[in-house]
Scaffold this active site. Structure first.
Site, mmCIF file in Angstrom:
data_model
loop_
_atom_site.group_PDB
_atom_site.id
_atom_site.type_symbol
_atom_site.label_atom_id
_atom_site.label_comp_id
_atom_site.label_asym_id
_atom_site.label_seq_id
_atom_site.Cartn_x
_atom_site.Cartn_y
_atom_site.Cartn_z
ATOM 1 N N HIS A 63 0.853 -1.193 0.000
ATOM 2 C CA HIS A 63 0.000 0.000 0.000
ATOM 3 C C HIS A 63 0.885 1.239 0.000
ATOM 4 O O HIS A 63 1.296 1.742 1.031
ATOM 5 C CB HIS A 63 -0.909 -0.020 1.233
ATOM 6 C CG HIS A 63 -1.965 1.045 1.227
ATOM 7 N ND1 HIS A 63 -3.146 0.927 1.915
ATOM 8 C CD2 HIS A 63 -2.025 2.268 0.612
ATOM 9 C CE1 HIS A 63 -3.882 2.009 1.744
ATOM 10 N NE2 HIS A 63 -3.213 2.841 0.955
ATOM 11 N N HIS A 198 -11.864 2.365 4.601
ATOM 12 C CA HIS A 198 -12.681 3.554 4.374
ATOM 13 C C HIS A 198 -14.147 3.153 4.487
ATOM 14 O O HIS A 198 -14.967 3.432 3.597
ATOM 15 C CB HIS A 198 -12.364 4.183 3.022
ATOM 16 C CG HIS A 198 -11.015 4.836 2.965
ATOM 17 N ND1 HIS A 198 -10.803 6.116 3.420
ATOM 18 C CD2 HIS A 198 -9.813 4.369 2.547
ATOM 19 C CE1 HIS A 198 -9.513 6.414 3.265
ATOM 20 N NE2 HIS A 198 -8.896 5.377 2.742
ATOM 21 N N ASN A 222 -7.628 3.541 10.888
ATOM 22 C CA ASN A 222 -7.799 4.794 10.157
ATOM 23 C C ASN A 222 -8.955 4.725 9.169
ATOM 24 O O ASN A 222 -9.021 3.826 8.318
ATOM 25 C CB ASN A 222 -6.498 5.157 9.422
ATOM 26 C CG ASN A 222 -5.408 5.536 10.400
ATOM 27 O OD1 ASN A 222 -5.317 6.670 10.842
ATOM 28 N ND2 ASN A 222 -4.597 4.566 10.769
ATOM 29 N N GLN A 223 -9.862 5.713 9.272
ATOM 30 C CA GLN A 223 -11.016 5.844 8.386
ATOM 31 C C GLN A 223 -11.863 4.567 8.361
ATOM 32 O O GLN A 223 -12.161 4.004 7.305
ATOM 33 C CB GLN A 223 -10.575 6.259 6.976
ATOM 34 C CG GLN A 223 -9.932 7.620 6.908
ATOM 35 C CD GLN A 223 -10.792 8.726 7.537
ATOM 36 O OE1 GLN A 223 -12.017 8.670 7.483
ATOM 37 N NE2 GLN A 223 -10.147 9.720 8.139
ATOM 38 N N ASP A 251 3.720 4.686 11.922
ATOM 39 C CA ASP A 251 4.485 5.930 12.069
ATOM 40 C C ASP A 251 4.236 6.589 13.419
ATOM 41 O O ASP A 251 4.809 7.638 13.722
ATOM 42 C CB ASP A 251 4.171 6.904 10.934
ATOM 43 C CG ASP A 251 2.690 7.250 10.831
ATOM 44 O OD1 ASP A 251 1.887 6.744 11.643
ATOM 45 O OD2 ASP A 251 2.332 8.027 9.919
ATOM 46 N N ASP A 277 1.681 3.510 3.133
ATOM 47 C CA ASP A 277 0.627 4.404 2.634
ATOM 48 C C ASP A 277 1.225 5.761 2.289
ATOM 49 O O ASP A 277 0.594 6.808 2.470
ATOM 50 C CB ASP A 277 -0.500 4.555 3.667
ATOM 51 C CG ASP A 277 -1.756 5.204 3.088
ATOM 52 O OD1 ASP A 277 -1.864 5.280 1.854
ATOM 53 O OD2 ASP A 277 -2.614 5.653 3.873
ATOM 54 N N GLY A 312 -2.320 10.335 3.781
ATOM 55 C CA GLY A 312 -1.207 9.426 3.545
ATOM 56 C C GLY A 312 -0.084 9.719 4.525
ATOM 57 O O GLY A 312 -0.262 10.451 5.506
#
Length: 388
Positions: A63, A198, A222-223, A251, A277, A312
């Site tokens: 990704h 998402h 995330n999302q 991260d 990402d 990102g």
């Protein structure tokens, strides 16, 4: 003419077996011998004796959108060449070119460009496409442009798959739409990995998606609908459903260190895949960069839209490994699983993810701090750290 490289005196890491110090012979892009000692001649040598270096199977980033000023959605040969050339510096030897939610025309152009691309010597290999969107939820769009989100369409996907030369390997989608279940079944039957992301799905809707064939979760936490004690959401299902492997952007910005540790403890190394990402600003200085026609403010730490939405990352695989190891204290087996072996398994690759005879000579050599010292892509030294 056959080219050969002999790597000697290096710790050889594996996802299943114990590491050992030994030698690796590479011939014509393939690993041909692995042993504790090889007394052989070669065209070139990498002597790791006494350096406390470890050889990992080359990292596989399933990704990634861009790096070094380039983005997959640019739809140009220069973009893919630039991305493939930048990745070996962080130990990445292969990747999925990742698209994003955009118009049919923009996605089609990107896919046609991908179809024509072949990595050169010294570049990371493009293994195919990760189609992220546009079949996602407008409630969990993140940095994906809401105006281009659409419901899953098999005819449109079939068109895109043909344009790509049948290279779409992973599709990120929201399964809760009216056509979601049928779409997941169709893609699964075609051998495409369906990844939930998402998405505002309920726990039960994710369970249905898993029964239809979904195997993966895009950038966990995330999302997606979060974990709540009365509605476990996508996050709860991702952590509990054994069939699902999960991506993590380690991260410590996209996910708190303790959330990364939670994913590691709950899923285990065998179900966790480290990704970046990353967007085009990775490896560049702070400033304003484009992502899908949107301005992204990039600092030394993160990349965000004007409203503060994460857009990102600028993470490297090298840093992801260092972060995960620092928080979990995991060993080499687990790190190999999360950086290459799991990705290779998810993509059905029998030639990557291990440093064994007959495998592609994709190797990331790191020091005791997991800093990349040298990267070999299909038998070619693609990166060598200065001042070794």
């Amino acid at each position: 003419m056959m080219k050969s490289i002999l790597i000697s005196g290096i710790t050889i890491a594996d996802a299943k077996e114990e590491s050992f110090v030994g030698d690796i012979l590479i011939e014509d892009g393939v690993i041909t011998r692995v042993a504790e000692k090889l007394d052989l001649q070669a065209d070139s040598y990498v002597d790791a004796t006494g350096k406390n270096w470890t050889a990992f199977p080359g990292f596989i980033d399933i990704h990634i959108h861009g790096a070094a000023g380039h983005d997959v959605m640019d739809g140009t040969p220069e973009a893919l060449n630039g991305l493939a050339s930048a990745l070996p510096k962080e130990g990445t030897t292969s990747f999925l070119a990742t698209t994003m939610t955009q118009t049919d025309e923009a996605i089609s152009a990107a896919l046609q460009n991908i179809r024509a691309f072949n990595a050169q010597d010294g570049q990371a290999e493009m293994l195919g496409v990760h189609l992220e969107g546009p079949f996602i939820s407008d409630k969990r769009a993140g940095a994906q442009p809401i105006e281009h989100i659409i419901t899953p369409s098999l005819p449109l996907f079939t068109k895109w798959q043909k344009l790509s030369g049948n290279q779409i390997r992973v599709v990120t989608l929201a399964p809760e739409t009216a056509t979601g279940s049928k779409f997941i079944k169709s893609l699964t039957d075609e051998g495409v990995t369906v990844s939930i992301g998402h998405s505002d799905a309920t726990f039960e809707e994710v369970q249905t998606a898993v029964r239809c064939g979904a195997k993966h979760v895009t950038h966990l936490y995330n999302q997606m609908s979060p974990l709540h004690h009365r509605n476990p959401g996508v996050v709860g299902a991702a952590l509990l459903e054994d069939e699902l492997s999960v991506e993590v952007i380690a991260d410590f910005i996209h996910s708190h260190p303790s959330s990364v540790e939670l994913a590691f403890r709950q899923k285990g190394a065998e179900k966790l895949i480290l990704i970046t990402d990353a967007m085009r600003a990775k490896g560049l200085s702070a400033g304003v960069y484009d992502l899908g026609g949107q301005d992204v403010q990039v600092t030394e730490k993160d990349a965000r839209l004007a409203d503060g939405t994460l857009a990102g990352s600028i993470l490297t695989m090298e840093k992801a490994i260092q972060n995960v190891q620092s928080i979990t204290r995991c060993g080499l087996k687990e790190l190999v699983s999360m950086t290459s072996a799991n990705a290779a398994k998810a993509l059905g690759l029998s030639n990557k993810g291990e440093l064994k005879t007959g495998m592609d000579a994709d190797i990331a050599i790191v020091d005791e701090n997991f800093t990349v010292q040298l990267t070999i892509c299909r038998g070619t030294i693609a990166y060598k750290k200065e001042n070794q």
